[in-house]
Design a protein around this motif. Structure first.
Motif, PDB file in Angstrom:
ATOM      1  N   UNK A 109      41.985  47.663  43.798  1.00  0.00           N
ATOM      2  CA  UNK A 109      43.233  48.240  44.304  1.00  0.00           C
ATOM      3  C   UNK A 109      44.408  47.306  44.022  1.00  0.00           C
ATOM      4  N   UNK A 110      44.192  46.006  44.134  1.00  0.00           N
ATOM      5  CA  UNK A 110      45.270  45.047  43.867  1.00  0.00           C
ATOM      6  C   UNK A 110      45.739  45.155  42.423  1.00  0.00           C
ATOM      7  N   UNK A 111      44.823  45.341  41.495  1.00  0.00           N
ATOM      8  CA  UNK A 111      45.216  45.457  40.086  1.00  0.00           C
ATOM      9  C   UNK A 111      45.993  46.741  39.830  1.00  0.00           C
ATOM     10  N   UNK A 112      45.524  47.848  40.400  1.00  0.00           N
ATOM     11  CA  UNK A 112      46.218  49.125  40.205  1.00  0.00           C
ATOM     12  C   UNK A 112      47.636  49.050  40.756  1.00  0.00           C
ATOM     13  N   UNK A 113      47.768  48.576  41.991  1.00  0.00           N
ATOM     14  CA  UNK A 113      49.077  48.542  42.634  1.00  0.00           C
ATOM     15  C   UNK A 113      49.996  47.507  41.995  1.00  0.00           C
TER      16      UNK A 113
ATOM     17  N   UNK B  97      53.952  45.687  49.892  1.00  0.00           N
ATOM     18  CA  UNK B  97      53.314  45.731  51.211  1.00  0.00           C
ATOM     19  C   UNK B  97      51.846  45.331  51.135  1.00  0.00           C
ATOM     20  N   UNK B  98      51.131  45.891  50.166  1.00  0.00           N
ATOM     21  CA  UNK B  98      49.708  45.608  50.013  1.00  0.00           C
ATOM     22  C   UNK B  98      49.493  44.124  49.722  1.00  0.00           C
ATOM     23  N   UNK B  99      50.272  43.569  48.814  1.00  0.00           N
ATOM     24  CA  UNK B  99      50.110  42.178  48.404  1.00  0.00           C
ATOM     25  C   UNK B  99      50.362  41.209  49.549  1.00  0.00           C
ATOM     26  N   UNK B 100      51.431  41.417  50.280  1.00  0.00           N
ATOM     27  CA  UNK B 100      51.777  40.485  51.354  1.00  0.00           C
ATOM     28  C   UNK B 100      50.645  40.390  52.370  1.00  0.00           C
ATOM     29  N   UNK B 101      50.088  41.520  52.730  1.00  0.00           N
ATOM     30  CA  UNK B 101      49.006  41.514  53.723  1.00  0.00           C
ATOM     31  C   UNK B 101      47.741  40.878  53.169  1.00  0.00           C
TER      32      UNK B 101
ATOM     33  N   UNK C 214      39.241  34.704  44.734  1.00  0.00           N
ATOM     34  CA  UNK C 214      40.064  33.886  43.833  1.00  0.00           C
ATOM     35  C   UNK C 214      40.764  34.751  42.797  1.00  0.00           C
ATOM     36  N   UNK C 215      40.035  35.687  42.210  1.00  0.00           N
ATOM     37  CA  UNK C 215      40.644  36.548  41.193  1.00  0.00           C
ATOM     38  C   UNK C 215      41.733  37.434  41.789  1.00  0.00           C
ATOM     39  N   UNK C 216      41.598  37.817  43.048  1.00  0.00           N
ATOM     40  CA  UNK C 216      42.666  38.583  43.697  1.00  0.00           C
ATOM     41  C   UNK C 216      43.936  37.728  43.795  1.00  0.00           C
ATOM     42  N   UNK C 217      43.774  36.456  44.127  1.00  0.00           N
ATOM     43  CA  UNK C 217      44.939  35.573  44.238  1.00  0.00           C
ATOM     44  C   UNK C 217      45.502  35.175  42.874  1.00  0.00           C
ATOM     45  N   UNK C 218      44.801  35.508  41.801  1.00  0.00           N
ATOM     46  CA  UNK C 218      45.303  35.288  40.439  1.00  0.00           C
ATOM     47  C   UNK C 218      45.867  36.565  39.827  1.00  0.00           C
ATOM     48  N   UNK C 219      45.896  37.639  40.594  1.00  0.00           N
ATOM     49  CA  UNK C 219      46.278  38.945  40.051  1.00  0.00           C
ATOM     50  C   UNK C 219      47.699  38.946  39.505  1.00  0.00           C
ATOM     51  N   UNK C 220      48.526  38.033  39.959  1.00  0.00           N
ATOM     52  CA  UNK C 220      49.926  37.995  39.525  1.00  0.00           C
ATOM     53  C   UNK C 220      50.055  37.659  38.046  1.00  0.00           C
ATOM     54  N   UNK C 221      49.119  36.909  37.519  1.00  0.00           N
ATOM     55  CA  UNK C 221      49.244  36.439  36.136  1.00  0.00           C
ATOM     56  C   UNK C 221      47.967  36.576  35.308  1.00  0.00           C
ATOM     57  N   UNK C 222      46.918  37.158  35.856  1.00  0.00           N
ATOM     58  CA  UNK C 222      45.696  37.312  35.053  1.00  0.00           C
ATOM     59  C   UNK C 222      45.975  38.122  33.785  1.00  0.00           C
ATOM     60  N   UNK C 223      46.770  39.165  33.933  1.00  0.00           N
ATOM     61  CA  UNK C 223      47.143  39.992  32.775  1.00  0.00           C
ATOM     62  C   UNK C 223      48.617  40.325  32.864  1.00  0.00           C
ATOM     63  N   UNK C 224      49.213  40.555  31.695  1.00  0.00           N
ATOM     64  CA  UNK C 224      50.589  41.009  31.670  1.00  0.00           C
ATOM     65  C   UNK C 224      50.663  42.380  32.335  1.00  0.00           C
ATOM     66  N   UNK C 225      51.759  42.683  33.030  1.00  0.00           N
ATOM     67  CA  UNK C 225      51.878  44.004  33.671  1.00  0.00           C
ATOM     68  C   UNK C 225      51.874  45.114  32.630  1.00  0.00           C
TER      69      UNK C 225
END
Length: 551
Positions: A469-473, A483-487, A527-538
């Motif tokens: 869900x983190x990757x999709x959003x 909202x999802x990310x902050x929580x 860990x991969x969830x906390x790397x979601x910001x830069x694991x892949x280009x948007x």
């Protein structure tokens, strides 16, 4: 010129015009000598003249007849040398002008830019090591492994030779390497500069990055360091740290899934920009990749070479290993990884079910399920970003499977059949696969699916759902992601274990889908969830670096 042996006699006879026989002969000899000097054209002309013209001609050439033979020869040779001199001088001037015009263009700087010095491996490695993405504040404490207690997965009888295997992939492997070298970095989002930019733009914090660093230290402490499984990780991690932290796998058989455990440990390193060629943990990553390559089982089907990583597990394990190898190759372009990564993708193509999906076994007769499909599509996506070969029919088959298990206009996805209500995990998996296979941000299925996930929100402690869900959003962006990310971000930072042995890891009792896999599996997903910001280009940025599959 030697026939004019008596030039003085010829000159004397011409002056006295003696009619004697000897004089006539000498005069003829002189005339013949003169004819040789002035050329065959004059002789031909003399023979064709009338008698009255002959006398005039005789008087016109009287001057030459009166000259000594050596003087005539000198004049002729001087004339020839003058002509040759003019020709020799003219040609070099023309050549120099041409060369000067060419060297004055733009080709010079381009040649300098392509000098070998620009690509000196030593200089590149040194420069890269100066800018590390992960800062180690505390020394990593390594413990002696208990090699005999760690389960040993059956390794191929003949160790896999990477170079031989890469040669077996020719010419595809070399062609793909050439494509990669000419293209932009597909994992450029993980570079230090871009990583920092994306971290801030999409909601990461210093605290979330510190949590990632601590997690990588935890993984490093739990890598097997000796024995036949050296370089690997195991879901029975407590055997490696000798009980310093607990909560290992509880399901019988999980201990044999070394390929899956090793892949889940390596992916967070690579997500943070660490590879086997650069970074503080490059030795750790190198050991893990070496184990993966050698622990696969090579084969060939219909002339197509492959590596099977289902040993000890199933297609989940293979999908994870394929993602790991493809990401490592995409990040580094290391030719030693081109063959194994491509071979892992080949096995995915060969293992596809008749309905276009994947399940636990190769060409499973029961058809595919969305959960397994998600890992294979992500592996194919990683291979695509690394410029590896992806058969279009494999992607087309996966979209047909997604069509079969979707409902509500493509916004809801079931496990192996359509669902009337949103199933959190499979819906998140299905939507991410749709994004990777070409649905754009404004597709009705994506827009409605994002609303479903936003309504479900963060599910604690379901890290499997949260991961997808983190990757999709995040790819979609907007207020739903904020909202999802902050929580989710703040909850993960707060719940990271800080106790001595388990510092940097996560474990939640009763976590759906993966609690039986233990602390290592949960730590990987967190860990991969906390790397979601830069694991892949948007995917939906104005200049996304990673396009969808060509269909």
């Amino acid at each position: 010129m030697s026939t004019a042996a008596n030039p003085d006699e010829a000159l004397g006879d011409a002056e006295a015009q003696a009619p004697t026989k000897q004089g006539a002969a000498n005069q003829a000899t002189a005339e013949a000598t003169t004819d040789e000097i002035i050329g065959a054209d004059v002789v031909a002309a003399d023979e064709g003249e009338e008698d009255d013209d002959a006398a005039g001609t005789h008087h016109r050439f009287l001057f030459f007849q009166a000259m000594p033979a050596w003087l005539v020869s000198t004049l002729v040779h001087a004339l020839i040398l003058l002509i040759l001199g003019l020709v020799s001088i003219a040609d070099p001037i023309q050549i120099v002008n041409v060369l000067t015009a060419s060297s004055g263009g733009d080709d010079g700087p381009e040649i300098e830019e392509l000098s070998i010095e620009e690509f000196d491996p030593g200089e590149i490695e040194e420069a890269e090591e100066m800018t590390e993405e992960v800062e180690i504040t505390d020394p990593v404490e390594m413990v002696e492994p208990v090699a005999m207690e760690v389960p040993v997965l059956d390794i191929a009888a003949v160790p896999l030779d990477i170079s031989d295997f890469a040669a077996d992939m020719a010419p595809a492997a070399t062609t793909l390497q050439s494509m990669a070298s000419m293209s932009m970095k597909p994992m450029g989002s993980r570079s230090s500069e871009m990583k920092e930019k994306l971290l801030r733009k999409y909601g990461g914090t210093d605290s979330s990055e510190a949590a990632v660093t601590e997690a990588l230290k935890w993984f490093s402490r739990h890598q097997i360091k000796s024995g036949p499984t050296a370089g690997a990780w195991t879901f029975q991690h407590e055997l490696v740290c000798r009980g310093a932290c607990g909560n290992g796998c509880t399901k019988p058989g999980r201990a044999k899934q070394l390929n899956a455990a090793t892949s889940l440990a390596l992916l967070p390193f690579m997500g943070a920009g660490q590879t086997h060629l650069k970074g503080e943990f490059k030795g750790v990553v190198m050991g893990g990749l070496r184990f993966l390559v050698q622990n696969g089982k090579p084969g060939k089907e219909q002339g197509l070479p492959y590596i099977d990583y289902t040993g000890g597990g199933n297609m989940y394990d293979h999908g994870l290993a394929a993602i790991t190898l493809c990401e490592a190759y995409a990040m580094t372009g290391d030719p030693d990884l081109a063959g194994p990564a491509q071979a892992a993708l080949n096995f995915i193509a060969l293992a596809q079910c008749r309905d276009g999906g994947w399940r636990y076994r190769k060409r499973d007769s029961s058809g595919g399920d969305t959960s397994v499909v998600g890992w294979q599509v992500m592996a194919l996506k990683s291979g695509h970003m690394g410029h590896l070969s992806i058969p279009p029919n494999v992607i087309q088959g996966s979209t047909l499977f997604l069509d079969r298990v979707s409902s509500d206009g493509g916004s809801i996805y079931g496990y192996n059949k359509p669902s009337t209500t949103p199933r959190p995990a499979t819906t998140a998996v299905g939507l991410l696969c749709r994004m990777y296979t070409g649905w754009d941000k404004n597709h009705p299925g994506i827009k409605k699916g994002v609303k479903h996930l936003a309504k479900i929100g963060v599910k604690k402690p379901d890290l499997y759902y949260n991961y997808y869900a983190a990757q999709v959003l995040r790819h979609h962006g907007g207020k739903e992601w904020d909202k999802f990310n902050a929580e989710l971000r703040d909850w993960l930072v707060e719940t990271q274990d800080q106790s001595k042995g388990a510092k940097g890891s996560w474990y939640f009792n009763g976590a759906p889908h993966m609690s039986e896999a233990g602390r290592l599996c949960l730590t990987s997903f967190a860990t991969m969830i906390l790397e979601v910001y830069y694991r892949h280009m948007p995917l939906y940025a104005e200049a996304a670096a990673e396009d969808e599959f060509p269909l």
